[in-house]
Write a protein that holds these residues in place. Structure first.
Motif, mmCIF file in Angstrom:
data_model
loop_
_atom_site.group_PDB
_atom_site.id
_atom_site.type_symbol
_atom_site.label_atom_id
_atom_site.label_comp_id
_atom_site.label_asym_id
_atom_site.label_seq_id
_atom_site.Cartn_x
_atom_site.Cartn_y
_atom_site.Cartn_z
ATOM 1 N N ARG A 18 68.239 28.351 83.703
ATOM 2 C CA ARG A 18 68.221 28.489 82.241
ATOM 3 C C ARG A 18 68.400 29.953 81.828
ATOM 4 N NH1 ARG A 18 64.003 24.670 82.925
ATOM 5 N NH2 ARG A 18 62.436 26.255 82.496
ATOM 6 N N ALA A 19 67.746 30.867 82.559
ATOM 7 C CA ALA A 19 67.865 32.298 82.242
ATOM 8 C C ALA A 19 69.307 32.778 82.441
ATOM 9 C CB ALA A 19 66.902 33.114 83.102
ATOM 10 N N ALA A 20 69.944 32.330 83.502
ATOM 11 C CA ALA A 20 71.334 32.735 83.751
ATOM 12 C C ALA A 20 72.249 32.231 82.636
ATOM 13 C CB ALA A 20 71.800 32.211 85.102
ATOM 14 N N VAL A 21 72.066 30.983 82.225
ATOM 15 C CA VAL A 21 72.901 30.440 81.149
ATOM 16 C C VAL A 21 72.628 31.170 79.839
ATOM 17 C CG1 VAL A 21 73.321 28.383 79.724
ATOM 18 C CG2 VAL A 21 73.265 28.189 82.213
ATOM 19 N N ARG A 22 71.371 31.480 79.544
ATOM 20 C CA ARG A 22 71.044 32.233 78.326
ATOM 21 C C ARG A 22 71.746 33.585 78.306
ATOM 22 N NH1 ARG A 22 65.759 30.294 79.158
ATOM 23 N NH2 ARG A 22 65.164 32.308 80.038
ATOM 24 N N PRO A 130 75.579 22.055 93.405
ATOM 25 C CA PRO A 130 74.715 21.320 92.481
ATOM 26 C C PRO A 130 75.263 21.471 91.063
ATOM 27 C CG PRO A 130 73.439 22.929 93.760
ATOM 28 C CD PRO A 130 74.880 23.163 94.060
ATOM 29 N N HIS A 131 75.170 20.401 90.260
ATOM 30 C CA HIS A 131 75.751 20.497 88.916
ATOM 31 C C HIS A 131 75.037 21.536 88.065
ATOM 32 C CE1 HIS A 131 72.800 17.227 88.495
ATOM 33 N NE2 HIS A 131 72.709 17.558 87.236
ATOM 34 N N GLN A 132 73.808 21.892 88.414
ATOM 35 C CA GLN A 132 73.109 22.953 87.679
ATOM 36 C C GLN A 132 73.765 24.309 87.962
ATOM 37 O OE1 GLN A 132 68.918 22.645 88.474
ATOM 38 N NE2 GLN A 132 68.777 20.676 87.444
ATOM 39 N N LEU A 133 74.110 24.570 89.206
ATOM 40 C CA LEU A 133 74.808 25.807 89.554
ATOM 41 C C LEU A 133 76.214 25.805 88.956
ATOM 42 C CD1 LEU A 133 75.099 28.485 91.039
ATOM 43 C CD2 LEU A 133 75.621 27.194 93.122
ATOM 44 N N ALA A 134 76.848 24.648 88.935
ATOM 45 C CA ALA A 134 78.194 24.551 88.364
ATOM 46 C C ALA A 134 78.197 25.005 86.909
ATOM 47 C CB ALA A 134 78.717 23.120 88.480
ATOM 48 N N ARG A 135 77.135 24.702 86.170
ATOM 49 C CA ARG A 135 77.066 25.122 84.765
ATOM 50 C C ARG A 135 77.029 26.643 84.656
ATOM 51 N NH1 ARG A 135 72.593 22.904 80.595
ATOM 52 N NH2 ARG A 135 72.881 21.100 81.951
ATOM 53 N N VAL A 136 76.249 27.278 85.515
ATOM 54 C CA VAL A 136 76.169 28.741 85.506
ATOM 55 C C VAL A 136 77.523 29.337 85.890
ATOM 56 C CG1 VAL A 136 75.053 30.773 86.533
ATOM 57 C CG2 VAL A 136 73.689 28.734 85.991
ATOM 58 N N MET A 137 78.130 28.786 86.923
ATOM 59 C CA MET A 137 79.429 29.278 87.376
ATOM 60 C C MET A 137 80.490 29.115 86.289
ATOM 61 S SD MET A 137 79.271 27.765 91.275
ATOM 62 C CE MET A 137 80.994 27.996 91.610
#
Length: 156
Positions: A18-22, A130-137
């Motif tokens: 969440r912090a990375a996406v923010r 992981p789809h969570q990492l994919a969002r950050v990438m």
């Protein structure tokens, strides 16, 4: 200003994701109209059958489709691979017409064929993430792509 939307299935569970996406949301706020739409994952049993997975993907697809606008880019392993310059050209094209792009990240089981058929997919890699990492990438690549278009020194 380009409208960029990421429609994704599932929430970011860990604070570090969440912090990375923010951080990327903050960086992108001056470059585009950026939005993330989180949709719930369809409920599945512990060891789902192929039919149960297919039905869940179909249900998720029905929730995804009405939230899409502009150029639709499903993120899927079967999609084409782009380097960062190619990704920036995709963003540039979206700026011209229709001025918006929607990226779609599915659940851990992927995306329904109906969603994949709405646009030309992109694969981040032949490796599985992981789809969570994919969002950050994806957030990082959107930022990098827009920086390339600006001629900014971020991209090396």
């Amino acid at each position: 200003m380009l409208g960029v939307k990421i429609v994704c299935v599932g929430k970011l569970k860990e604070e570090f994701w969440r912090a990375a996406v923010r951080e990327y949301e903050k960086r992108l706020s001056s470059l585009c109209r950026f939005e993330i739409v989180e949709l719930p994952e369809a409920k599945l049993p512990g060891s789902p059958t192929a039919g149960e997975i297919s039905a869940a993907l179909e249900k998720e697809g029905e929730a995804i489709t009405p939230r899409l606008s502009g150029l639709i880019v499903p993120m899927c392993i079967e999609g084409r691979q782009l380097d960062s310059e190619g990704f920036s050209r995709l963003l540039s094209g979206a700026m011209q017409s229709p001025g918006a792009v929607s990226f779609v990240i599915g659940s851990s089981y992927g995306l329904a064929d109906q969603v994949k058929g709405l646009g030309r997919g992109i694969s981040m890699s032949p490796m599985t993430f992981p789809h969570q990492l994919a969002r950050v990438m994806l957030c990082e690549q959107i930022y990098r792509g827009l920086q390339i278009l600006r001629g900014a020194p971020y991209h090396k």
